[in-house]
Write a protein that holds these residues in place. Structure first.
Motif, PDB file in Angstrom:
ATOM      1  N   TYR A 118       0.971  -1.126  -0.052  1.00  0.00           N
ATOM      2  CA  TYR A 118       0.054  -0.018   0.169  1.00  0.00           C
ATOM      3  C   TYR A 118       0.845   1.247  -0.092  1.00  0.00           C
ATOM      4  O   TYR A 118       1.923   1.044   0.163  1.00  0.00           O
ATOM      5  CB  TYR A 118      -0.693   0.032   1.175  1.00  0.00           C
ATOM      6  CG  TYR A 118      -0.154   0.469   2.394  1.00  0.00           C
ATOM      7  CD1 TYR A 118      -0.173   1.615   2.940  1.00  0.00           C
ATOM      8  CD2 TYR A 118       0.586  -0.521   3.259  1.00  0.00           C
ATOM      9  CE1 TYR A 118       0.690   2.016   4.225  1.00  0.00           C
ATOM     10  CE2 TYR A 118       1.183  -0.210   4.369  1.00  0.00           C
ATOM     11  CZ  TYR A 118       1.424   1.096   4.760  1.00  0.00           C
ATOM     12  OH  TYR A 118       1.960   1.320   5.867  1.00  0.00           O
ATOM     13  N   THR A 119       0.183   2.287  -0.463  1.00  0.00           N
ATOM     14  CA  THR A 119       1.093   3.701  -0.163  1.00  0.00           C
ATOM     15  C   THR A 119       0.102   4.509   0.702  1.00  0.00           C
ATOM     16  O   THR A 119      -1.275   4.251   0.831  1.00  0.00           O
ATOM     17  CB  THR A 119       1.379   4.267  -1.388  1.00  0.00           C
ATOM     18  OG1 THR A 119       2.349   5.158  -1.206  1.00  0.00           O
ATOM     19  CG2 THR A 119       0.374   4.772  -2.326  1.00  0.00           C
ATOM     20  N   CYS A 120       0.462   5.546   1.102  1.00  0.00           N
ATOM     21  CA  CYS A 120      -0.377   6.615   1.763  1.00  0.00           C
ATOM     22  C   CYS A 120       0.675   8.012   1.828  1.00  0.00           C
ATOM     23  O   CYS A 120       1.660   8.109   1.325  1.00  0.00           O
ATOM     24  CB  CYS A 120      -0.624   6.126   3.331  1.00  0.00           C
ATOM     25  SG  CYS A 120       0.983   5.670   4.218  1.00  0.00           S
ATOM     26  N   GLU A 125       2.343   5.988   7.265  1.00  0.00           N
ATOM     27  CA  GLU A 125       2.578   4.587   7.374  1.00  0.00           C
ATOM     28  C   GLU A 125       3.013   4.275   8.925  1.00  0.00           C
ATOM     29  O   GLU A 125       3.015   2.947   9.343  1.00  0.00           O
ATOM     30  CB  GLU A 125       3.696   4.261   6.589  1.00  0.00           C
ATOM     31  CG  GLU A 125       5.219   4.623   6.705  1.00  0.00           C
ATOM     32  CD  GLU A 125       5.199   6.151   6.068  1.00  0.00           C
ATOM     33  OE1 GLU A 125       6.537   6.795   6.106  1.00  0.00           O
ATOM     34  OE2 GLU A 125       4.373   6.707   5.620  1.00  0.00           O
ATOM     35  N   HIS A 133       4.573  -0.805   3.156  1.00  0.00           N
ATOM     36  CA  HIS A 133       4.342   0.353   2.637  1.00  0.00           C
ATOM     37  C   HIS A 133       5.393   0.727   1.238  1.00  0.00           C
ATOM     38  O   HIS A 133       6.712   0.258   1.628  1.00  0.00           O
ATOM     39  CB  HIS A 133       4.855   1.558   3.702  1.00  0.00           C
ATOM     40  CG  HIS A 133       4.552   2.955   3.302  1.00  0.00           C
ATOM     41  ND1 HIS A 133       6.004   3.463   2.930  1.00  0.00           N
ATOM     42  CD2 HIS A 133       3.694   3.934   2.781  1.00  0.00           C
ATOM     43  CE1 HIS A 133       5.666   4.706   2.114  1.00  0.00           C
ATOM     44  NE2 HIS A 133       4.243   4.863   2.167  1.00  0.00           N
ATOM     45  N   ARG A 148      -1.202   8.270  -2.801  1.00  0.00           N
ATOM     46  CA  ARG A 148      -0.379   9.175  -1.846  1.00  0.00           C
ATOM     47  C   ARG A 148      -1.027  10.555  -1.131  1.00  0.00           C
ATOM     48  O   ARG A 148      -0.765  10.821  -0.028  1.00  0.00           O
ATOM     49  CB  ARG A 148       0.796   9.624  -2.259  1.00  0.00           C
ATOM     50  CG  ARG A 148       1.719   8.107  -2.427  1.00  0.00           C
ATOM     51  CD  ARG A 148       3.185   8.347  -2.794  1.00  0.00           C
ATOM     52  NE  ARG A 148       3.814   8.635  -1.700  1.00  0.00           N
ATOM     53  CZ  ARG A 148       5.111   9.291  -1.659  1.00  0.00           C
ATOM     54  NH1 ARG A 148       5.788   9.547  -2.659  1.00  0.00           N
ATOM     55  NH2 ARG A 148       5.513   9.508  -0.316  1.00  0.00           N
TER      56      ARG A 148
END
Length: 179
Positions: A118-120, A125, A133, A148
């Motif tokens: 996943y990304t954020c 993270e 991540h 993001r």
């Protein structure tokens, strides 16, 4: 026809919510703005949006659920027990779940990021101990899509179109976006 719910809680990031709604509708994909608790929802920058409906407690009519980030909107989404339960049911029934910016914290609480990439938003993270991540613009892992932040909203939206069977590349070209 595919159908998408974009869930709005007070304090949502306007670009991350409205960009997917706009792009999905341009792609002729039915998209409802769903207020978490009310029809009128205020974004983190003071923009008030009239949702199409209020969250009913489930997503059985939808093929995808999209969670915009923003603060404190992401926290409101994460802390809503009914939403978390509905996301778990939706994921178990094979629906797409998408989250951008800080909203992957909601996926974490729902247990949907275990053993997934996943990304954020950078730094979020630290609140997501499960999953792996990666610092990519958009990540698709099985039926979970993450992105993001505000600046990645168009790339995120075109990916949503693609996974639902639309043509994100043609739409991006028509919108003068270099993908």
């Amino acid at each position: 026809m595919k159908k998408v719910a974009v869930v709005l809680a007070n304090g949502f990031e306007e670009i991350e919510a409205l960009t997917p709604v706009d792009v999905l509708r341009r792609a002729s994909i039915e998209c409802d703005m769903v207020g978490l608790t009310d029809l009128e929802v205020e974004g983190s920058h003071g923009i008030k949006v009239q949702a199409d409906k209020v969250f009913s407690g489930e997503f059985s009519d939808y093929d995808m659920v999209v969670l915009p980030g923003g603060m404190p909107g992401s926290v409101h989404l994460r802390d809503h027990d009914g939403l978390v339960a509905a996301l778990q049911v939706a994921a178990a029934s094979g629906k797409w779940i998408a989250a951008i910016c800080a909203a992957p914290i909601v996926l974490e609480r729902a247990g949907l990021l275990t053993d997934r990439r996943y990304t954020c938003y950078p730094g979020k993270e630290a609140e997501i101990p499960s999953g792996q991540h990666v610092a990519e613009t958009v990540v698709v892992d099985e039926k979970i899509i993450t992105s993001r932040g505000a600046g990645t909203s168009l790339a995120f939206a075109y990916q949503l179109v693609d996974v639902l069977g639309g043509d994100g590349d043609s739409l991006a070209q028509a919108m003068v976006y270099e993908r």
